[in-house]
Design a protein around this motif. Structure first.
Motif, PDB file in Angstrom:
ATOM      1  N   ALA A  48      13.940  18.314  -5.392  1.00  0.00           N
ATOM      2  CA  ALA A  48      14.830  19.268  -4.721  1.00  0.00           C
ATOM      3  C   ALA A  48      16.255  18.725  -4.607  1.00  0.00           C
ATOM      4  O   ALA A  48      17.198  19.485  -4.417  1.00  0.00           O
ATOM      5  N   PHE A  49      16.386  17.407  -4.762  1.00  0.00           N
ATOM      6  CA  PHE A  49      17.698  16.757  -4.668  1.00  0.00           C
ATOM      7  C   PHE A  49      18.066  16.115  -5.999  1.00  0.00           C
ATOM      8  O   PHE A  49      18.657  15.042  -6.040  1.00  0.00           O
ATOM      9  N   LEU A  50      17.683  16.760  -7.089  1.00  0.00           N
ATOM     10  CA  LEU A  50      17.985  16.377  -8.466  1.00  0.00           C
ATOM     11  C   LEU A  50      17.264  15.102  -8.904  1.00  0.00           C
ATOM     12  O   LEU A  50      17.725  14.398  -9.799  1.00  0.00           O
ATOM     13  N   GLY A  51      16.151  14.809  -8.301  1.00  0.00           N
ATOM     14  CA  GLY A  51      15.390  13.618  -8.659  1.00  0.00           C
ATOM     15  C   GLY A  51      14.405  13.854  -9.790  1.00  0.00           C
ATOM     16  O   GLY A  51      14.105  14.982 -10.165  1.00  0.00           O
ATOM     17  N   ASP A  52      13.902  12.760 -10.317  1.00  0.00           N
ATOM     18  CA  ASP A  52      12.921  12.765 -11.395  1.00  0.00           C
ATOM     19  C   ASP A  52      11.533  12.974 -10.789  1.00  0.00           C
ATOM     20  O   ASP A  52      11.047  12.119 -10.048  1.00  0.00           O
ATOM     21  N   PRO A  53      10.875  14.090 -11.108  1.00  0.00           N
ATOM     22  CA  PRO A  53       9.576  14.365 -10.493  1.00  0.00           C
ATOM     23  C   PRO A  53       8.465  13.406 -10.922  1.00  0.00           C
ATOM     24  O   PRO A  53       7.414  13.371 -10.304  1.00  0.00           O
ATOM     25  N   SER A  54       8.701  12.600 -11.954  1.00  0.00           N
ATOM     26  CA  SER A  54       7.672  11.665 -12.413  1.00  0.00           C
ATOM     27  C   SER A  54       7.737  10.326 -11.677  1.00  0.00           C
ATOM     28  O   SER A  54       6.915   9.451 -11.922  1.00  0.00           O
ATOM     29  N   LYS A  55       8.707  10.179 -10.772  1.00  0.00           N
ATOM     30  CA  LYS A  55       8.876   8.923 -10.042  1.00  0.00           C
ATOM     31  C   LYS A  55       8.652   9.138  -8.550  1.00  0.00           C
ATOM     32  O   LYS A  55       8.826  10.240  -8.033  1.00  0.00           O
ATOM     33  N   HIS A  56       8.284   8.076  -7.866  1.00  0.00           N
ATOM     34  CA  HIS A  56       8.078   8.136  -6.418  1.00  0.00           C
ATOM     35  C   HIS A  56       9.407   8.353  -5.710  1.00  0.00           C
ATOM     36  O   HIS A  56      10.437   7.809  -6.109  1.00  0.00           O
ATOM     37  N   ASN A  57       9.373   9.151  -4.625  1.00  0.00           N
ATOM     38  CA  ASN A  57      10.593   9.317  -3.841  1.00  0.00           C
ATOM     39  C   ASN A  57      10.397   8.700  -2.458  1.00  0.00           C
ATOM     40  O   ASN A  57       9.262   8.435  -2.036  1.00  0.00           O
ATOM     41  N   PRO A  58      11.482   8.420  -1.737  1.00  0.00           N
ATOM     42  CA  PRO A  58      11.377   7.743  -0.442  1.00  0.00           C
ATOM     43  C   PRO A  58      10.492   8.481   0.562  1.00  0.00           C
ATOM     44  O   PRO A  58       9.783   7.855   1.347  1.00  0.00           O
ATOM     45  N   GLU A  59      10.526   9.804   0.528  1.00  0.00           N
ATOM     46  CA  GLU A  59       9.720  10.574   1.475  1.00  0.00           C
ATOM     47  C   GLU A  59       8.224  10.363   1.209  1.00  0.00           C
ATOM     48  O   GLU A  59       7.430  10.188   2.142  1.00  0.00           O
ATOM     49  N   GLU A  60       7.839  10.375  -0.059  1.00  0.00           N
ATOM     50  CA  GLU A  60       6.436  10.113  -0.412  1.00  0.00           C
ATOM     51  C   GLU A  60       6.032   8.689  -0.032  1.00  0.00           C
ATOM     52  O   GLU A  60       4.908   8.463   0.430  1.00  0.00           O
ATOM     53  N   LEU A  61       6.935   7.752  -0.238  1.00  0.00           N
ATOM     54  CA  LEU A  61       6.618   6.355   0.083  1.00  0.00           C
ATOM     55  C   LEU A  61       6.473   6.146   1.588  1.00  0.00           C
ATOM     56  O   LEU A  61       5.633   5.357   2.027  1.00  0.00           O
ATOM     57  N   LEU A  62       7.259   6.862   2.391  1.00  0.00           N
ATOM     58  CA  LEU A  62       7.087   6.786   3.836  1.00  0.00           C
ATOM     59  C   LEU A  62       5.717   7.338   4.227  1.00  0.00           C
ATOM     60  O   LEU A  62       4.990   6.732   5.026  1.00  0.00           O
ATOM     61  N   LEU A  63       5.349   8.477   3.653  1.00  0.00           N
ATOM     62  CA  LEU A  63       4.041   9.070   3.924  1.00  0.00           C
ATOM     63  C   LEU A  63       2.924   8.110   3.515  1.00  0.00           C
ATOM     64  O   LEU A  63       1.974   7.881   4.272  1.00  0.00           O
ATOM     65  N   ALA A  64       3.051   7.518   2.337  1.00  0.00           N
ATOM     66  CA  ALA A  64       2.036   6.562   1.863  1.00  0.00           C
ATOM     67  C   ALA A  64       1.971   5.338   2.768  1.00  0.00           C
ATOM     68  O   ALA A  64       0.883   4.804   3.036  1.00  0.00           O
ATOM     69  N   SER A  65       3.109   4.876   3.278  1.00  0.00           N
ATOM     70  CA  SER A  65       3.128   3.732   4.186  1.00  0.00           C
ATOM     71  C   SER A  65       2.393   4.045   5.484  1.00  0.00           C
ATOM     72  O   SER A  65       1.612   3.225   5.979  1.00  0.00           O
ATOM     73  N   LEU A  66       2.627   5.213   6.038  1.00  0.00           N
ATOM     74  CA  LEU A  66       1.929   5.607   7.263  1.00  0.00           C
ATOM     75  C   LEU A  66       0.425   5.698   7.040  1.00  0.00           C
ATOM     76  O   LEU A  66      -0.372   5.201   7.836  1.00  0.00           O
ATOM     77  N   SER A  67       0.039   6.309   5.933  1.00  0.00           N
ATOM     78  CA  SER A  67      -1.383   6.478   5.633  1.00  0.00           C
ATOM     79  C   SER A  67      -2.077   5.150   5.389  1.00  0.00           C
ATOM     80  O   SER A  67      -3.158   4.885   5.934  1.00  0.00           O
ATOM     81  N   SER A  68      -1.465   4.283   4.600  1.00  0.00           N
ATOM     82  CA  SER A  68      -2.120   3.009   4.289  1.00  0.00           C
ATOM     83  C   SER A  68      -2.144   2.079   5.494  1.00  0.00           C
ATOM     84  O   SER A  68      -3.126   1.365   5.713  1.00  0.00           O
ATOM     85  N   CYS A  69      -1.109   2.096   6.324  1.00  0.00           N
ATOM     86  CA  CYS A  69      -1.107   1.270   7.534  1.00  0.00           C
ATOM     87  C   CYS A  69      -2.232   1.705   8.468  1.00  0.00           C
ATOM     88  O   CYS A  69      -2.987   0.880   8.987  1.00  0.00           O
ATOM     89  N   HIS A  70      -2.367   3.009   8.654  1.00  0.00           N
ATOM     90  CA  HIS A  70      -3.449   3.529   9.499  1.00  0.00           C
ATOM     91  C   HIS A  70      -4.810   3.125   8.932  1.00  0.00           C
ATOM     92  O   HIS A  70      -5.678   2.650   9.663  1.00  0.00           O
ATOM     93  N   MET A  71      -4.983   3.289   7.634  1.00  0.00           N
ATOM     94  CA  MET A  71      -6.261   2.955   7.003  1.00  0.00           C
ATOM     95  C   MET A  71      -6.607   1.486   7.197  1.00  0.00           C
ATOM     96  O   MET A  71      -7.750   1.157   7.538  1.00  0.00           O
ATOM     97  N   LEU A  72      -5.645   0.598   7.012  1.00  0.00           N
ATOM     98  CA  LEU A  72      -5.925  -0.833   7.125  1.00  0.00           C
ATOM     99  C   LEU A  72      -6.322  -1.213   8.553  1.00  0.00           C
ATOM    100  O   LEU A  72      -7.254  -2.000   8.760  1.00  0.00           O
ATOM    101  N   TRP A  73      -5.637  -0.657   9.551  1.00  0.00           N
ATOM    102  CA  TRP A  73      -6.035  -0.913  10.935  1.00  0.00           C
ATOM    103  C   TRP A  73      -7.407  -0.308  11.211  1.00  0.00           C
ATOM    104  O   TRP A  73      -8.247  -0.919  11.870  1.00  0.00           O
TER     105      TRP A  73
END
Length: 159
Positions: free
Chosen positions: A47-72
């Motif tokens: 939506a902000f002219l990024g490459d859809p085949s690459k990870h974006n910061p918003e997805e990485l934040l979501l993944a960080s929250l999910s993986s941190c919760h899972m590990l705990w």
């Protein structure tokens, strides 16, 4: 109190030859490097002219929250003798963008599906999601709600 330090190098790789001379003339591509680990190719959201085949910061934040919760969660299950056989989270996030272009996350919802060894473990396995939430470093660092909708089941009846 213990202090933990982290180092990451972010390198912009999107110069098409004229730098940032115009909003549409450069790529948002970048490389995330952390010593001794695989590099992550990133970009902005499409939506902000990024490459859809690459990870974006918003997805990485979501993944960080999910993986941190899972590990705990896995830690607390282990010390409480809850045997987790499978864990998959289909996490979702809502981000709001203002007309000015500023934005923020409204909320994240973790939707973990957990399979435990037998049905006697289900009730406590559900309760441990709250404890994992209370301990997650990333969730404790954000200013929006991180919700949990766990589904815990067992393929094996109680013995």
């Amino acid at each position: 109190m213990k202090q933990h330090n982290y180092i990451a190098t972010i390198t912009w790789t999107g110069n098409r030859g004229s730098g940032t001379d115009h909003y549409k003339n450069y790529e948002r591509s970048h490389r995330i490097s952390i010593d001794g680990k695989a590099e992550i190719e990133g970009s902005s959201d499409p939506a902000f002219l990024g490459d859809p085949s690459k990870h974006n910061p918003e997805e990485l934040l979501l993944a960080s929250l999910s993986s941190c919760h899972m590990l705990w969660y896995l830690h607390f299950c282990s010390v409480n003798k809850i045997i987790v056989e499978e864990y998959v989270d289909h996490a979702t996030a809502i981000m709001l963008e203002e007309e000015s272009g500023k934005g923020r996350f409204k909320e994240v919802t973790l939707n973990p599906s957990v399979r435990v060894k037998d049905s006697t473990m289900i009730a406590e396995a559900i309760e441990l999601h709250q404890k994992a939430s209370e301990y997650c470093f990333i969730a404790n660092s954000v200013n929006f709600p991180v919700l949990h909708k766990p589904n815990v089941a067992s393929a094996h009846p109680a013995k």
